[in-house]
Design a protein around this motif. Structure first.
Motif, PDB file in Angstrom:
ATOM      1  N   PHE A   1       0.825  -1.207   0.000  1.00 44.67           N
ATOM      2  CA  PHE A   1       0.000   0.000   0.000  1.00 44.67           C
ATOM      3  C   PHE A   1       0.865   1.266   0.000  1.00 44.67           C
ATOM      4  CE2 PHE A   1      -3.350  -2.901   1.536  1.00 44.67           C
ATOM      5  CZ  PHE A   1      -4.272  -2.631   0.558  1.00 44.67           C
ATOM      6  N   GLY A   2       2.043   1.176   0.630  1.00 51.67           N
ATOM      7  CA  GLY A   2       2.958   2.308   0.588  1.00 51.67           C
ATOM      8  C   GLY A   2       3.395   2.589  -0.842  1.00 51.67           C
ATOM      9  N   LEU A   3       3.701   1.516  -1.567  1.00 53.79           N
ATOM     10  CA  LEU A   3       4.083   1.661  -2.978  1.00 53.79           C
ATOM     11  C   LEU A   3       2.952   2.310  -3.761  1.00 53.79           C
ATOM     12  CD1 LEU A   3       6.231   0.892  -5.113  1.00 53.79           C
ATOM     13  CD2 LEU A   3       4.921  -1.188  -5.506  1.00 53.79           C
ATOM     14  N   PHE A   4       1.744   1.841  -3.480  1.00 54.32           N
ATOM     15  CA  PHE A   4       0.570   2.395  -4.149  1.00 54.32           C
ATOM     16  C   PHE A   4       0.457   3.901  -3.896  1.00 54.32           C
ATOM     17  CE2 PHE A   4      -3.881   3.418  -2.729  1.00 54.32           C
ATOM     18  CZ  PHE A   4      -4.321   3.861  -3.962  1.00 54.32           C
ATOM     19  N   ILE A   5       0.611   4.294  -2.633  1.00 55.69           N
ATOM     20  CA  ILE A   5       0.458   5.715  -2.308  1.00 55.69           C
ATOM     21  C   ILE A   5       1.585   6.536  -2.931  1.00 55.69           C
ATOM     22  CG2 ILE A   5       0.552   7.356  -0.383  1.00 55.69           C
ATOM     23  CD1 ILE A   5      -1.167   5.405   1.175  1.00 55.69           C
ATOM     24  N   LEU A   6       2.776   5.945  -2.949  1.00 61.39           N
ATOM     25  CA  LEU A   6       3.904   6.622  -3.592  1.00 61.39           C
ATOM     26  C   LEU A   6       3.604   6.881  -5.068  1.00 61.39           C
ATOM     27  CD1 LEU A   6       6.637   7.370  -2.350  1.00 61.39           C
ATOM     28  CD2 LEU A   6       7.607   5.424  -3.595  1.00 61.39           C
ATOM     29  N   VAL A   7       3.102   5.862  -5.739  1.00 57.62           N
ATOM     30  CA  VAL A   7       2.753   6.023  -7.158  1.00 57.62           C
ATOM     31  C   VAL A   7       1.668   7.088  -7.311  1.00 57.62           C
ATOM     32  CG1 VAL A   7       1.701   4.897  -9.153  1.00 57.62           C
ATOM     33  CG2 VAL A   7       3.425   3.705  -7.823  1.00 57.62           C
TER      34      VAL A   7
END
Ligand SMILES: Nc1ncnc2c1ncn2[C@@H]1O[C@H](COP(=O)(O)OP(=O)(O)O)[C@@H](O)[C@H]1O
Ligand SMILES: [Mg+2]
Lengths: 338, 264, 295
Positions: free
Chosen positions: C274-280
């Motif tokens: 989810f962190g990756l998602f928010i970063l994107v």
């Protein structure tokens, strides 16, 4: 117009106020008062959520984060800083307002669906961290033994320790009043008009000089701060904070209350909160009968679907349509009299 | 170049707004291609050109809704290129949209009030709590809104939500919303499109009257009858480029314009 | 083979399987968003319905049906189920705002989860197929036949989906609707029918995913939620409504999760995805693979 009719809104508020203050005195049992506290908490929570979701149109699915983190702040920092009830509440409120500001600046770069799901992702991360950062939060073991509020009464050496639900109830009332007054002041003023403009058409709003980001942030920060304070209250009320306080199920409850009651309407959200908190308990007949949660949830889900299909403006919209019709039919009658 | 800068910097040669070498590219198309133009205070200038020639895009660049790649927009001697739309409108440039935009659930009156309130200076805090000053501002706003409603003939509908209006009424409302802050420059995107002849005439009269009273207009319009009647000056775009500029009489005769329109 | 390499390959394979699961779920979400602009919060629950359909079909009192037929049946069951949901509950609100869509589909999700809870209880149901325990040795790596089937069919399905959307008449109509709904209405494309078919395909993909991958997991009433969330994350990472982008993003999520869980921390694997998602979301709000309109 008669004086009574002119005074009616005021009378309603006064009557409501008296009811809120006097009702718990009628019940001695903790069960009923717990329900009332619960109702007040949902009122505060849902109004803060509705400020963004119903008025500015930014539906964040991450609002429980403000509640849960606000509760954790009181649980973890309260004892270290030696703050009292007011200090804890203000600390949670201001830090959660700050979090809302930072998160808002970050997340309002994206809109609508992406915003909703982005905030959902953020609250999941927060919950996972609360669940797994044992050193900090104790994980699923929760933070226990949070101090109950104490008040030193001035000019005496008596300290009043808040223990009974009834005392907690009256401790919560000021936050409720504050929330309702602020909600009303913001939404029925020029700010409220700008909120609606942003909700309906951001491009057009900018074309008349409204900066959408500013109003989105305003609603988000005010809501976040109030919910932070509410989280702090919760921590000091149940004296335990668990990762489940950052639960997605809170988001669902908020959506149910706000959209079934009527998004963007004070009356709707108040009705939604009361119905949502009281009705299931009434059906349980004061604790005598227990409805399995799964059945309750099925009922909620069905109500949500039915409301969306048949009363898109919620209960409040339905009431408004009915009173409109009533007024119109009365006008005709009066006309015929003359 | 240096001369241009001089003009822009002091802004004293009378141009209310000056567009310099403005260029906007979309993937595969240069919608506005190095356009220069000026509008002087008190003028009524029309911007014409075939569909897709970049008129709306030019409006969007001027009002900050699109970011131009090259060029500048100077308004009253001040560079407003790349400023935010809400800041630009507060400096005195109002606009309407080609695909009419009003706030559907706000009442007609509230649509007007919300278009004025940001122009009346006051801070957020005061705006939350009805301070006396706000009440005074609100009274002034209502007064002004009622005048405009009288002018466009929507007084009786002032409490109706805007979504109940028919297309032509919505167009008039949007027009009035652009006027309510008493802007220095009004950009109208096809004010006469899609409405009946009576309303075209009404719109035309409003524009002419306001212009006579000193308001500056830049109007995109396809109805050549209207354009020829009202314009002091006409600017013609084709494929994003300015191909002609001049008085209505000159434009009517201009071979390049005829070619752009009829592909001779 | 060195142990290190073996472990790496194991994580890689896990990641690809997980990616296939996410991708099948995401593809359905992405199709629905692309064509009818609806975010379906009940989509993961279609997978859950498929899981229980599989459970019932595997445990029929009058003897077992061959697994390949079960796969087809589960796919069809969920496809029809999705069509019913669309016709009964979503079609009337399709032209409303995304907020209404979110509330309606969340309502559907709550009902589905809790009905499943009432019928099947919270006990996880195991749904082993004949292939889950059959192990083959491939390049010195021991893996279950079920995984090979999953990866093979997933690849076939994605190729078929490409062909369908790009080449068939129906697929082209779906793309047309996704690019300009109003225009399609004008030129006489039956938009409600296209919407219904999109739901059928989307449900079918979820059903297929359940029939193939649920055997590696176990079926619970609430399993849909996390799938919906991962799927939505992938849909946004890939660029809202872009079918291929979202499928790639789903595989990226699957691989990142698997490697992180394997090498760093199992508990925090979802924090990372989810962190990756928010970063994107912050760095490339238009999606990883550039902006485009429509499917
Ligand atoms: N947002 C956009 N994205 C891509 N191309 C655009 C966009 N807006 C306009 N265009 C293109 O730019 C050109 C000019 O369009 P526009 O300014 O609307 O013309 P006009 O208003 O003169 O009819 C057209 O070719 C149009 O297709
Ligand atoms: Mg145009």
């Amino acid at each position: 117009m008669t004086a009574l009719a002119r005074a009616r809104p005021w009378l309603l508020w006064v009557a409501g106020g008296v009811l809120v203050l006097a009702l718990p005195l009628q019940y001695s049992g903790g069960y009923a008062i717990n329900i009332m506290i619960n109702t007040l908490m949902w009122i505060v929570f849902a109004l803060s959520f509705d400020l963004s979701a119903g008025h500015v149109g930014t539906v964040s699915l991450g609002h429980p984060a403000f509640f849960g983190i606000g509760a954790y702040l009181t649980a973890l920092l309260g004892p270290r800083l030696g703050l009292g009830y007011l200090g804890n509440t203000l600390l949670s409120a201001s830090l959660m307002a700050l979090l809302a500001l930072v998160a808002g600046v970050a997340f309002f770069r994206v809109r609508e669906v992406s915003f909703a799901i982005g905030t959902l992702g953020a609250v999941i991360i927060a919950q996972l961290i609360a669940n797994n950062a044992y050193d900090l939060t104790g994980g699923p073991l929760c933070v226990k033994g949070i101090a109950r509020p104490e008040f030193a009464i001035p000019f005496t050496d008596v300290t009043l320790k808040v223990i009974h639900p009834l005392q907690y109830y009256y401790l919560l009332v000021p936050l409720v009043v504050f929330t309702i007054v602020l909600y009303k002041a913001m939404t029925s003023s020029r700010i409220g008009r700008a909120f609606i403009a942003v909700r309906e058409d951001e491009v057009r709003a900018s074309a008349v000089g409204i900066r959408p980001l500013r109003y989105k942030l305003l609603a988000f920060v005010v809501g976040g701060g109030i919910i932070g304070a509410l989280g702090s209250f919760q921590a000091q009320y149940v004296t335990v904070v668990c990762p489940s306080e950052i639960a997605l199920s809170y988001t669902l409850n908020l959506l149910i209350i706000v959209f079934v009651g009527g998004a963007g309407s004070l009356r709707g959200v108040l009705l939604g909160s009361v119905i949502f908190s009281v009705l299931p308990r009434l059906l349980e007949q004061g604790g005598a009968l227990s409805i399995p949660p799964a059945y309750q949830q099925v009922a909620y889900g069905l109500i949500l679907i039915l409301v969306v299909l048949f009363m898109p403006d919620g209960i409040d919209g339905q009431i408004r349509r009915m009173t409109d019709k009533w007024h119109r039919s009365r006008e005709v009658e009066v006309g015929e009299d003359v | 170049m240096s001369e241009q800068r001089l003009i822009a910097d002091n802004g004293s040669n009378g141009a209310l707004i000056e567009v310099q070498g403005l260029t906007k590219r979309f993937i595969g198309v240069t919608a506005v291609d190095c356009v220069d133009m000026k509008v002087y205070s008190g003028e009524l200038v029309s911007l014409i050109g075939p569909n897709g020639s970049g008129k709306t895009t030019l409006f969007n660049c001027i009002t900050g809704f699109l970011r131009s790649e090259e060029g500048r927009v100077v308004f009253r001697g001040r560079d407003i290129t790349h400023e935010r739309p809400d800041k630009i409108v507060l400096q005195g440039i109002s606009r309407t949209f080609q695909n009419v935009r009003v706030f559907p659930s706000l009442s007609v009156l509230d649509n007007l009030l919300v278009s004025l309130q940001q122009h009346q200076e006051e801070d957020l805090w005061r705006r939350t709590f009805h301070a006396p000053k706000i009440q005074r501002l609100e009274r002034e706003a209502v007064e002004r809104a009622l005048q405009l409603l009288e002018m466009i003939g929507l007084t009786d509908l002032r409490e109706e939500p805007a979504h109940k209006l028919v297309f032509g009424q919505r167009k008039l409302l949007e027009f009035a919303c652009a006027l309510i802050p008493d802007p220095d420059l009004v950009l109208l995107d096809e004010p006469a499109a899609g409405v009946g002849t009576a309303m075209v005439e009404q719109m035309k009269q409003h524009i002419l009257e306001l212009n006579r009273a000193g308001m500056t207009f830049l109007v995109v319009e396809h109805n050549m009858g209207v354009v020829m009647d009202i314009s002091d000056r006409i600017v013609v775009l084709d494929h994003g480029q300015k191909i002609a500029e001049g008085s209505p009489e000159a434009i009517r005769e201009d071979p390049r314009v005829l070619e752009a329109y009829f592909g001779k | 083979m060195p142990l290190q390499l073996e472990i790496f390959l194991e994580h890689l394979l896990n990641g690809l399987t997980l990616g296939a699961l996410y991708a099948l779920v995401t593809a359905g979400l992405s199709l629905i968003f692309g064509v009818v602009r609806l975010v379906n919060f009940a989509h993961g629950d279609f997978f859950m319905v498929g899981g229980y359909a599989l459970f019932i079909l595997l445990n029929l009192p009058w003897g077992a049906i061959p697994y390949p037929i079960i796969v087809i049946l589960v796919t069809l069951i969920v496809a029809v189920f999705a069509m019913l949901i669309e016709r009964l509950m979503l079609q009337p609100v399709l032209d409303k705002s995304w907020r209404i869509h979110a509330v309606a589909t969340l309502g559907i999700s709550i009902v589905l989860q809790n009905v499943a809870l009432i019928i099947f209880t919270t006990d996880p149901k195991q749904v082993p197929t004949p292939f889950t325990t059959k192990i083959v040795s491939l390049l010195g790596l021991r893996l279950s036949v079920q995984r090979i089937i999953i990866l093979g069919i997933a690849v076939l399905v994605f190729l078929a989906l490409q062909w369908f959307v790009k080449r068939t008449k129906l697929g082209k109509a779906m793309r047309a609707v996704s690019q300009n709904r109003d225009m399609c209405q004008v030129v006489g494309i039956d938009v409600p029918r296209i919407a219904l078919i999109t739901f059928a395909i989307s449900g079918g993909l979820a059903g297929l995913a359940a029939a193939l991958i649920a055997p590696l997991l176990s079926v619970t009433p609430t399993m849909g939620l996390s799938l919906t969330l991962k799927g939505l994350a992938a849909v946004i990472m890939g660029g809202l409504g872009q079918l291929n982008g979202s499928i790639y993003a789903a595989f990226i999520l699957g691989l990142v999760e698997s490697f992180f869980a394997g090498y760093v921390s199992f508990a925090f694997k979802d924090v990372v995805s989810f962190g990756l998602f928010i970063l994107v979301l912050f760095l490339r709000p238009q999606g990883l693979f550039g902006r485009r309109i429509g499917l």
